[in-house]
Design a protein around this motif. Structure first.
Motif, mmCIF file in Angstrom:
data_model
loop_
_atom_site.group_PDB
_atom_site.id
_atom_site.type_symbol
_atom_site.label_atom_id
_atom_site.label_comp_id
_atom_site.label_asym_id
_atom_site.label_seq_id
_atom_site.Cartn_x
_atom_site.Cartn_y
_atom_site.Cartn_z
ATOM 1 N N UNK A 26 0.908 -1.239 -0.001
ATOM 2 C CA UNK A 26 0.094 0.157 0.031
ATOM 3 C C UNK A 26 0.798 1.352 -0.024
ATOM 4 N N UNK A 27 1.892 1.076 0.937
ATOM 5 C CA UNK A 27 2.981 2.424 0.890
ATOM 6 C C UNK A 27 3.601 2.513 -0.780
ATOM 7 N N UNK A 28 3.656 1.321 -1.374
ATOM 8 C CA UNK A 28 4.301 1.331 -2.558
ATOM 9 C C UNK A 28 3.434 1.979 -3.661
ATOM 10 N N UNK A 29 2.184 1.966 -3.536
ATOM 11 C CA UNK A 29 1.277 2.453 -4.462
ATOM 12 C C UNK A 29 0.720 3.701 -4.115
ATOM 13 N N UNK A 30 1.580 4.571 -2.970
ATOM 14 C CA UNK A 30 1.176 5.682 -2.637
ATOM 15 C C UNK A 30 -0.262 6.054 -1.883
ATOM 16 N N UNK A 31 -0.578 4.896 -1.196
ATOM 17 C CA UNK A 31 -1.879 4.966 -0.185
ATOM 18 C C UNK A 31 -1.170 5.660 1.020
ATOM 19 N N UNK A 32 -2.121 6.692 1.445
ATOM 20 C CA UNK A 32 -1.470 7.575 2.609
ATOM 21 C C UNK A 32 -1.733 6.438 3.855
ATOM 22 N N UNK A 33 -1.258 6.726 4.945
ATOM 23 C CA UNK A 33 -1.248 5.995 6.298
ATOM 24 C C UNK A 33 -1.614 4.613 5.839
ATOM 25 N N UNK A 34 -0.609 3.849 5.253
ATOM 26 C CA UNK A 34 -1.003 2.592 5.058
ATOM 27 C C UNK A 34 -1.292 1.575 6.289
ATOM 28 N N UNK A 43 -15.209 0.074 0.896
ATOM 29 C CA UNK A 43 -16.092 0.948 0.535
ATOM 30 C C UNK A 43 -15.738 2.326 1.305
ATOM 31 N N UNK A 44 -14.549 2.013 2.033
ATOM 32 C CA UNK A 44 -13.759 3.264 2.928
ATOM 33 C C UNK A 44 -12.902 3.803 2.131
ATOM 34 N N UNK A 45 -12.449 3.437 0.894
ATOM 35 C CA UNK A 45 -11.413 3.954 -0.027
ATOM 36 C C UNK A 45 -12.181 4.491 -1.095
ATOM 37 N N UNK A 46 -11.650 5.582 -1.612
ATOM 38 C CA UNK A 46 -11.977 6.437 -2.811
ATOM 39 C C UNK A 46 -11.839 5.225 -3.859
ATOM 40 N N UNK A 47 -12.350 5.794 -5.031
ATOM 41 C CA UNK A 47 -12.323 4.741 -6.325
ATOM 42 C C UNK A 47 -10.917 4.712 -6.941
ATOM 43 N N UNK A 48 -10.133 5.801 -6.738
ATOM 44 C CA UNK A 48 -8.824 5.941 -7.083
ATOM 45 C C UNK A 48 -7.846 4.966 -6.230
#
Length: 231
Positions: A26-34, A43-48
């Protein structure tokens, strides 16, 4: 859990190790606070962010090749750019080969090195991205590029390719693009052109070397004026 599952199916690791790998991905694909996001539901994630999580699953086991089929579908322009930036970053950091399958010619122009254009289940043209957009050597490719709106040119109508693609179970004899081609000749009805070398690039058109110089506006005007396939 979904990302960790992809890891555990292919690697001998514990559940804890797989979850740690999920955080890393998740960190690798730039998800904040992985560390926090890894325990959330889709459903708690945005589409992107969901798209990034899918990319994380795809690269979880260090593949040599990533095949991205319409990776920016249903995303707004800003998020689309972010996803493409993630894919580019993964290429550079992991040494990935990347195959993009897309209908978005803007994505192709901005991110591809080499392009294969497919019609009715076969490659009809293959070339470097710059030469393909500057001088396409197959009528289908020309039609695709001509249909891109151009703010610098004034047209009463946007160009479109007449007709519809044939059903794969009922392909016409000869060239599959023949019924829709403004350059078609009699031989196109009976002779299916092979994909052949045209000066370092490839085209499956009988007239690849003799097509007139390409300009999208000229092609659009010719099609709108004629309205019929050539005899």
């Amino acid at each position: 859990a979904q990302i960790a599952e992809a890891v555990r199916l292919h690697q001998r690791v514990t559940r804890k190790q797989a979850m740690a790998r999920a955080v890393e991905l998740l960190h690798l694909v730039a998800i904040p606070q992985p560390e926090r996001r890894v325990n959330q539901y889709p459903h708690e994630f945005s589409g992107g962010m969901r798209q990034r999580a899918v990319i994380a699953m795809a690269v979880a086991n260090d593949p040599d090749l990533l095949i991205a089929d319409e990776p920016t579908t249903a995303l707004d322009v800003t998020v689309q750019a972010q996803i493409l930036a993630v894919l580019r970053s993964l290429q550079e950091r992991l040494g990935l080969g990347l195959v993009l399958i897309t209908h978005d010619l803007g994505v192709v122009a901005g991110h591809a090195d080499r392009v294969a254009v497919v019609y009715s289940g076969r490659v009809v043209e293959q070339a470097g991205v710059s030469e393909l957009f500057a001088d396409p050597r197959h009528p289908y490719t020309r039609g695709l590029i001509a249909s891109i709106p151009n703010l610098e040119e004034s047209r009463e109508r946007l160009f479109s390719i007449d007709g519809s693609p044939p059903a794969l179970g009922r392909l016409p004899g000869g060239c599959a693009f023949y019924p829709r081609c403004i350059y078609a000749a009699a031989r196109c009805r009976t002779e299916d052109p092979p994909l052949h070398d045209v000066g370092g690039r490839f085209s499956a058109c009988h007239f690849a070397t003799t097509l007139p110089p390409f300009h999208s506006a000229v092609l659009a005007a010719a099609s709108l004026d004629s309205g019929d396939v050539a005899p």
